[in-house]
Scaffold this motif. Sequence first.
Motif, PDB file in Angstrom:
ATOM      1  N   ALA A  65      -9.945  -1.707   0.792  1.00  0.00           N
ATOM      2  CA  ALA A  65      -9.857  -2.761  -0.223  1.00  0.00           C
ATOM      3  C   ALA A  65     -11.226  -3.390  -0.468  1.00  0.00           C
ATOM      4  N   ARG A  66     -11.955  -3.677   0.594  1.00  0.00           N
ATOM      5  CA  ARG A  66     -13.286  -4.285   0.442  1.00  0.00           C
ATOM      6  C   ARG A  66     -14.250  -3.338  -0.266  1.00  0.00           C
ATOM      7  N   GLU A  67     -14.228  -2.077   0.107  1.00  0.00           N
ATOM      8  CA  GLU A  67     -15.136  -1.091  -0.500  1.00  0.00           C
ATOM      9  C   GLU A  67     -14.853  -0.890  -1.987  1.00  0.00           C
ATOM     10  N   ASN A  68     -13.611  -1.106  -2.396  1.00  0.00           N
ATOM     11  CA  ASN A  68     -13.213  -0.843  -3.781  1.00  0.00           C
ATOM     12  C   ASN A  68     -12.911  -2.109  -4.576  1.00  0.00           C
ATOM     13  N   ASP A  69     -13.293  -3.266  -4.013  1.00  0.00           N
ATOM     14  CA  ASP A  69     -13.117  -4.561  -4.673  1.00  0.00           C
ATOM     15  C   ASP A  69     -11.665  -4.766  -5.117  1.00  0.00           C
ATOM     16  N   LEU A  70     -10.735  -4.555  -4.174  1.00  0.00           N
ATOM     17  CA  LEU A  70      -9.304  -4.705  -4.435  1.00  0.00           C
ATOM     18  C   LEU A  70      -8.747  -5.892  -3.667  1.00  0.00           C
ATOM     19  N   LYS A  71      -7.696  -6.480  -4.203  1.00  0.00           N
ATOM     20  CA  LYS A  71      -6.939  -7.520  -3.502  1.00  0.00           C
ATOM     21  C   LYS A  71      -5.655  -6.884  -2.976  1.00  0.00           C
ATOM     22  N   ILE A  72      -5.269  -7.224  -1.752  1.00  0.00           N
ATOM     23  CA  ILE A  72      -4.101  -6.631  -1.108  1.00  0.00           C
ATOM     24  C   ILE A  72      -2.871  -7.509  -1.325  1.00  0.00           C
ATOM     25  N   VAL A  73      -1.823  -6.893  -1.866  1.00  0.00           N
ATOM     26  CA  VAL A  73      -0.515  -7.527  -1.999  1.00  0.00           C
ATOM     27  C   VAL A  73       0.290  -7.057  -0.784  1.00  0.00           C
ATOM     28  N   ALA A  74       0.548  -7.969   0.131  1.00  0.00           N
ATOM     29  CA  ALA A  74       1.147  -7.617   1.421  1.00  0.00           C
ATOM     30  C   ALA A  74       2.669  -7.726   1.375  1.00  0.00           C
ATOM     31  N   LEU A  75       3.336  -6.706   0.832  1.00  0.00           N
ATOM     32  CA  LEU A  75       4.795  -6.666   0.845  1.00  0.00           C
ATOM     33  C   LEU A  75       5.324  -6.167   2.188  1.00  0.00           C
ATOM     34  N   CYS A  76       4.511  -5.444   2.919  1.00  0.00           N
ATOM     35  CA  CYS A  76       4.870  -4.949   4.247  1.00  0.00           C
ATOM     36  C   CYS A  76       4.930  -6.134   5.221  1.00  0.00           C
ATOM     37  N   PRO A  77       6.037  -6.283   5.951  1.00  0.00           N
ATOM     38  CA  PRO A  77       6.156  -7.411   6.893  1.00  0.00           C
ATOM     39  C   PRO A  77       5.047  -7.450   7.947  1.00  0.00           C
ATOM     40  N   TYR A  78       4.631  -6.308   8.456  1.00  0.00           N
ATOM     41  CA  TYR A  78       3.569  -6.287   9.466  1.00  0.00           C
ATOM     42  C   TYR A  78       2.259  -6.821   8.890  1.00  0.00           C
ATOM     43  N   VAL A  79       1.860  -6.305   7.738  1.00  0.00           N
ATOM     44  CA  VAL A  79       0.600  -6.731   7.129  1.00  0.00           C
ATOM     45  C   VAL A  79       0.668  -8.207   6.750  1.00  0.00           C
ATOM     46  N   HIS A  80       1.773  -8.629   6.171  1.00  0.00           N
ATOM     47  CA  HIS A  80       1.929 -10.031   5.794  1.00  0.00           C
ATOM     48  C   HIS A  80       1.817 -10.938   7.016  1.00  0.00           C
ATOM     49  N   ALA A  81       2.435 -10.546   8.116  1.00  0.00           N
ATOM     50  CA  ALA A  81       2.361 -11.346   9.347  1.00  0.00           C
ATOM     51  C   ALA A  81       0.927 -11.431   9.861  1.00  0.00           C
ATOM     52  N   GLN A  82       0.199 -10.328   9.836  1.00  0.00           N
ATOM     53  CA  GLN A  82      -1.191 -10.347  10.289  1.00  0.00           C
ATOM     54  C   GLN A  82      -2.058 -11.228   9.392  1.00  0.00           C
ATOM     55  N   PHE A  83      -1.850 -11.158   8.091  1.00  0.00           N
ATOM     56  CA  PHE A  83      -2.611 -11.990   7.160  1.00  0.00           C
ATOM     57  C   PHE A  83      -2.315 -13.469   7.394  1.00  0.00           C
ATOM     58  N   ARG A  84      -1.051 -13.805   7.639  1.00  0.00           N
ATOM     59  CA  ARG A  84      -0.684 -15.208   7.869  1.00  0.00           C
ATOM     60  C   ARG A  84      -1.216 -15.711   9.214  1.00  0.00           C
ATOM     61  N   ARG A  85      -1.253 -14.841  10.225  1.00  0.00           N
ATOM     62  CA  ARG A  85      -1.756 -15.232  11.550  1.00  0.00           C
ATOM     63  C   ARG A  85      -3.269 -15.391  11.566  1.00  0.00           C
TER      64      ARG A  85
END
Length: 99
Positions: A65-85
């Motif tokens: 995402a950083r290399e390609n200037d993208l924003k991540i939409v975290a619909l995956c529960p694992y990724v969303h939890a890591q982003f919130r933590r």
Amino acid sequence: METTDVILNEKNRGEVELFSDGKKVGFMEISVYNQRLTVYHTEVDSQYEGRGFAKLLLGKLVSYARENDLKIVALCPYVHAQFRRHPEDYQDVWYNKEA
């Protein structure tokens, strides 16, 4: 030895893939559209759980995402939890409607 790779098809849908000694042992389902990378699901083979492999997948997702200037939409529960933590680690790539 573990390796990761991002594989997208012609419709910009695909996976972040994780290999251990040449065997595919985990993946994240993703798509890219309109400068957003959506992650739907993370899965690691049960025999490889507890080895930090989901974190390796997350690391590849974020670096892509950083290399390609993208924003991540975290619909995956694992990724969303890591982003919130750890919002300070991901604020530059997290597409967070709540913020």
